[in-house]
Write a protein that holds these residues in place. Structure first.
Motif, PDB file in Angstrom:
ATOM      1  N   VAL A 123       0.841  -1.198   0.000  1.00  0.00           N
ATOM      2  CA  VAL A 123       0.000   0.000   0.000  1.00  0.00           C
ATOM      3  C   VAL A 123       0.876   1.248   0.000  1.00  0.00           C
ATOM      4  CG1 VAL A 123      -1.624   1.358   1.401  1.00  0.00           C
ATOM      5  CG2 VAL A 123      -2.023  -1.077   1.031  1.00  0.00           C
ATOM      6  N   GLY A 124       1.952   1.227   0.779  1.00  0.00           N
ATOM      7  CA  GLY A 124       2.867   2.361   0.821  1.00  0.00           C
ATOM      8  C   GLY A 124       3.547   2.603  -0.506  1.00  0.00           C
ATOM      9  N   ILE A 125       3.899   1.548  -1.205  1.00  0.00           N
ATOM     10  CA  ILE A 125       4.536   1.671  -2.520  1.00  0.00           C
ATOM     11  C   ILE A 125       3.564   2.275  -3.523  1.00  0.00           C
ATOM     12  CG2 ILE A 125       5.452   0.361  -4.477  1.00  0.00           C
ATOM     13  CD1 ILE A 125       6.722  -1.526  -2.369  1.00  0.00           C
ATOM     14  N   VAL A 126       2.314   1.814  -3.510  1.00  0.00           N
ATOM     15  CA  VAL A 126       1.302   2.363  -4.422  1.00  0.00           C
ATOM     16  C   VAL A 126       1.080   3.838  -4.115  1.00  0.00           C
ATOM     17  CG1 VAL A 126      -1.128   2.263  -5.097  1.00  0.00           C
ATOM     18  CG2 VAL A 126       0.177   0.158  -4.858  1.00  0.00           C
ATOM     19  N   ALA A 127       0.960   4.194  -2.844  1.00  0.00           N
ATOM     20  CA  ALA A 127       0.742   5.594  -2.462  1.00  0.00           C
ATOM     21  C   ALA A 127       1.912   6.470  -2.924  1.00  0.00           C
ATOM     22  CB  ALA A 127       0.547   5.702  -0.952  1.00  0.00           C
ATOM     23  N   ALA A 128       3.143   5.984  -2.759  1.00  0.00           N
ATOM     24  CA  ALA A 128       4.314   6.748  -3.187  1.00  0.00           C
ATOM     25  C   ALA A 128       4.330   6.917  -4.702  1.00  0.00           C
ATOM     26  CB  ALA A 128       5.593   6.052  -2.721  1.00  0.00           C
ATOM     27  N   THR A 129       3.928   5.895  -5.423  1.00  0.00           N
ATOM     28  CA  THR A 129       3.872   5.968  -6.890  1.00  0.00           C
ATOM     29  C   THR A 129       2.829   6.993  -7.324  1.00  0.00           C
ATOM     30  OG1 THR A 129       4.582   3.678  -7.079  1.00  0.00           O
ATOM     31  CG2 THR A 129       3.484   4.629  -8.994  1.00  0.00           C
ATOM     32  N   MET A 130       1.657   6.973  -6.711  1.00  0.00           N
ATOM     33  CA  MET A 130       0.603   7.930  -7.066  1.00  0.00           C
ATOM     34  C   MET A 130       1.020   9.353  -6.705  1.00  0.00           C
ATOM     35  SD  MET A 130      -3.010   5.894  -6.592  1.00  0.00           S
ATOM     36  CE  MET A 130      -3.027   5.985  -4.846  1.00  0.00           C
ATOM     37  N   ALA A 131       1.781   9.515  -5.648  1.00  0.00           N
ATOM     38  CA  ALA A 131       2.250  10.850  -5.261  1.00  0.00           C
ATOM     39  C   ALA A 131       3.162  11.454  -6.331  1.00  0.00           C
ATOM     40  CB  ALA A 131       2.977  10.783  -3.915  1.00  0.00           C
ATOM     41  N   ARG A 132       3.776  10.603  -7.145  1.00  0.00           N
ATOM     42  CA  ARG A 132       4.626  11.090  -8.244  1.00  0.00           C
ATOM     43  C   ARG A 132       3.815  11.416  -9.492  1.00  0.00           C
ATOM     44  NH1 ARG A 132       7.770   6.582  -6.708  1.00  0.00           N
ATOM     45  NH2 ARG A 132       7.388   5.583  -8.704  1.00  0.00           N
ATOM     46  N   GLY A 133       2.491  11.261  -9.442  1.00  0.00           N
ATOM     47  CA  GLY A 133       1.646  11.647 -10.563  1.00  0.00           C
ATOM     48  C   GLY A 133       0.998  10.505 -11.308  1.00  0.00           C
ATOM     49  N   TYR A 134       1.239   9.285 -10.882  1.00  0.00           N
ATOM     50  CA  TYR A 134       0.606   8.133 -11.532  1.00  0.00           C
ATOM     51  C   TYR A 134      -0.781   7.909 -10.952  1.00  0.00           C
ATOM     52  CZ  TYR A 134       5.147   7.044 -13.530  1.00  0.00           C
ATOM     53  OH  TYR A 134       6.315   7.101 -14.238  1.00  0.00           O
ATOM     54  N   ALA A 135      -1.592   7.126 -11.641  1.00  0.00           N
ATOM     55  CA  ALA A 135      -2.943   6.812 -11.189  1.00  0.00           C
ATOM     56  C   ALA A 135      -3.203   5.318 -11.367  1.00  0.00           C
ATOM     57  CB  ALA A 135      -3.969   7.612 -11.994  1.00  0.00           C
TER      58      ALA A 135
ATOM     59  N   LEU B  28     -13.151   3.943 -12.351  1.00  0.00           N
ATOM     60  CA  LEU B  28     -12.709   4.656 -11.169  1.00  0.00           C
ATOM     61  C   LEU B  28     -11.218   4.937 -11.331  1.00  0.00           C
ATOM     62  CD1 LEU B  28     -13.074   5.683  -8.249  1.00  0.00           C
ATOM     63  CD2 LEU B  28     -12.533   3.359  -7.504  1.00  0.00           C
ATOM     64  N   VAL B  29     -10.825   6.200 -11.242  1.00  0.00           N
ATOM     65  CA  VAL B  29      -9.428   6.587 -11.337  1.00  0.00           C
ATOM     66  C   VAL B  29      -8.986   7.037  -9.949  1.00  0.00           C
ATOM     67  CG1 VAL B  29      -7.758   8.139 -12.433  1.00  0.00           C
ATOM     68  CG2 VAL B  29      -9.721   7.297 -13.735  1.00  0.00           C
ATOM     69  N   ARG B  30      -8.016   6.314  -9.377  1.00  0.00           N
ATOM     70  CA  ARG B  30      -7.501   6.648  -8.043  1.00  0.00           C
ATOM     71  C   ARG B  30      -6.210   7.447  -8.206  1.00  0.00           C
ATOM     72  NH1 ARG B  30     -10.104   4.014  -4.032  1.00  0.00           N
ATOM     73  NH2 ARG B  30     -11.355   2.224  -4.662  1.00  0.00           N
ATOM     74  N   LEU B  31      -6.187   8.609  -7.559  1.00  0.00           N
ATOM     75  CA  LEU B  31      -5.056   9.520  -7.599  1.00  0.00           C
ATOM     76  C   LEU B  31      -4.546   9.734  -6.181  1.00  0.00           C
ATOM     77  CD1 LEU B  31      -7.001  12.069  -9.773  1.00  0.00           C
ATOM     78  CD2 LEU B  31      -5.189  10.593 -10.618  1.00  0.00           C
ATOM     79  N   ALA B  32      -3.386  10.356  -6.054  1.00  0.00           N
ATOM     80  CA  ALA B  32      -2.838  10.623  -4.722  1.00  0.00           C
ATOM     81  C   ALA B  32      -3.801  11.482  -3.898  1.00  0.00           C
ATOM     82  CB  ALA B  32      -1.480  11.309  -4.837  1.00  0.00           C
ATOM     83  N   GLY B  33      -4.497  12.416  -4.550  1.00  0.00           N
ATOM     84  CA  GLY B  33      -5.372  13.334  -3.831  1.00  0.00           C
ATOM     85  C   GLY B  33      -6.827  12.944  -3.779  1.00  0.00           C
ATOM     86  N   GLY B  34      -7.180  11.762  -4.268  1.00  0.00           N
ATOM     87  CA  GLY B  34      -8.582  11.355  -4.248  1.00  0.00           C
ATOM     88  C   GLY B  34      -8.916  10.440  -5.407  1.00  0.00           C
ATOM     89  N   ARG B  35     -10.147  10.520  -5.859  1.00  0.00           N
ATOM     90  CA  ARG B  35     -10.587   9.644  -6.940  1.00  0.00           C
ATOM     91  C   ARG B  35     -11.497  10.382  -7.893  1.00  0.00           C
ATOM     92  NH1 ARG B  35     -15.020   5.444  -4.720  1.00  0.00           N
ATOM     93  NH2 ARG B  35     -16.601   6.520  -5.897  1.00  0.00           N
ATOM     94  N   LEU B  36     -11.588   9.857  -9.101  1.00  0.00           N
ATOM     95  CA  LEU B  36     -12.476  10.396 -10.127  1.00  0.00           C
ATOM     96  C   LEU B  36     -13.325   9.255 -10.661  1.00  0.00           C
ATOM     97  CD1 LEU B  36      -9.840  12.400 -12.190  1.00  0.00           C
ATOM     98  CD2 LEU B  36     -11.516  13.372 -10.626  1.00  0.00           C
ATOM     99  N   ASP B  37     -14.610   9.495 -10.808  1.00  0.00           N
ATOM    100  CA  ASP B  37     -15.480   8.555 -11.506  1.00  0.00           C
ATOM    101  C   ASP B  37     -15.586   9.072 -12.931  1.00  0.00           C
ATOM    102  OD1 ASP B  37     -16.184   6.848  -9.291  1.00  0.00           O
ATOM    103  OD2 ASP B  37     -17.301   8.552  -8.499  1.00  0.00           O
ATOM    104  N   VAL B  38     -15.160   8.269 -13.910  1.00  0.00           N
ATOM    105  CA  VAL B  38     -15.093   8.720 -15.299  1.00  0.00           C
ATOM    106  C   VAL B  38     -15.828   7.757 -16.218  1.00  0.00           C
ATOM    107  CG1 VAL B  38     -12.889   9.886 -14.896  1.00  0.00           C
ATOM    108  CG2 VAL B  38     -12.912   7.567 -15.769  1.00  0.00           C
ATOM    109  N   GLU B  39     -16.089   8.240 -17.433  1.00  0.00           N
ATOM    110  CA  GLU B  39     -16.690   7.412 -18.477  1.00  0.00           C
ATOM    111  C   GLU B  39     -15.715   7.355 -19.647  1.00  0.00           C
ATOM    112  OE1 GLU B  39     -20.468   7.725 -21.472  1.00  0.00           O
ATOM    113  OE2 GLU B  39     -20.795   8.227 -19.367  1.00  0.00           O
ATOM    114  N   ALA B  40     -15.427   6.151 -20.129  1.00  0.00           N
ATOM    115  CA  ALA B  40     -14.465   5.959 -21.209  1.00  0.00           C
ATOM    116  C   ALA B  40     -15.022   6.466 -22.540  1.00  0.00           C
ATOM    117  CB  ALA B  40     -14.104   4.480 -21.334  1.00  0.00           C
ATOM    118  N   LEU B  41     -14.156   7.095 -23.319  1.00  0.00           N
ATOM    119  CA  LEU B  41     -14.470   7.511 -24.685  1.00  0.00           C
ATOM    120  C   LEU B  41     -14.034   6.408 -25.640  1.00  0.00           C
ATOM    121  CD1 LEU B  41     -13.170  11.193 -24.496  1.00  0.00           C
ATOM    122  CD2 LEU B  41     -15.544  10.404 -24.382  1.00  0.00           C
ATOM    123  N   PRO B  42     -14.432   6.498 -26.910  1.00  0.00           N
ATOM    124  CA  PRO B  42     -13.922   5.520 -27.881  1.00  0.00           C
ATOM    125  C   PRO B  42     -12.401   5.583 -27.926  1.00  0.00           C
ATOM    126  CG  PRO B  42     -15.744   6.759 -28.827  1.00  0.00           C
ATOM    127  CD  PRO B  42     -15.395   7.406 -27.508  1.00  0.00           C
TER     128      PRO B  42
END
Length: 70
Positions: free
Chosen positions: A8-20, A43-57
């Motif tokens: 969990v710590g590794i994922v959090a550190a990765t997201m803090a660098r801008g990954y999702a 569902l897109v999980r980011l370091a600062g929270g989450r986004l519920d999105v809809e995929a485009l073509p």
């Protein structure tokens, strides 16, 4: 238990660098655009929270949507 906490710590550190992390409605992690269909809710999980999105073509290889206002 400790291994899970480290992961969990590794994922959090990765997201803090801008990954999702992108997940499908069933919780599965999306690793390839071809796993997703247009209109699918994600569902897109980011370091600062989450986004519920809809995929485009899908975009052509190496391409992407044009920025808004161009």
């Amino acid at each position: 238990h400790l291994l899970a906490m480290v992961a969990v710590g590794i994922v959090a550190a990765t997201m803090a660098r801008g990954y999702a992390v992108v997940q499908r409605g069933d919780g599965a992690v999306v690793r390839d655009p071809e796993e997703v269909t247009a209109g699918e809710r994600l569902l897109v999980r980011l370091a600062g929270g989450r986004l519920d999105v809809e995929a485009l073509p899908p975009c052509p290889p190496g391409g992407g949507p044009e920025p808004a206002g161009t």
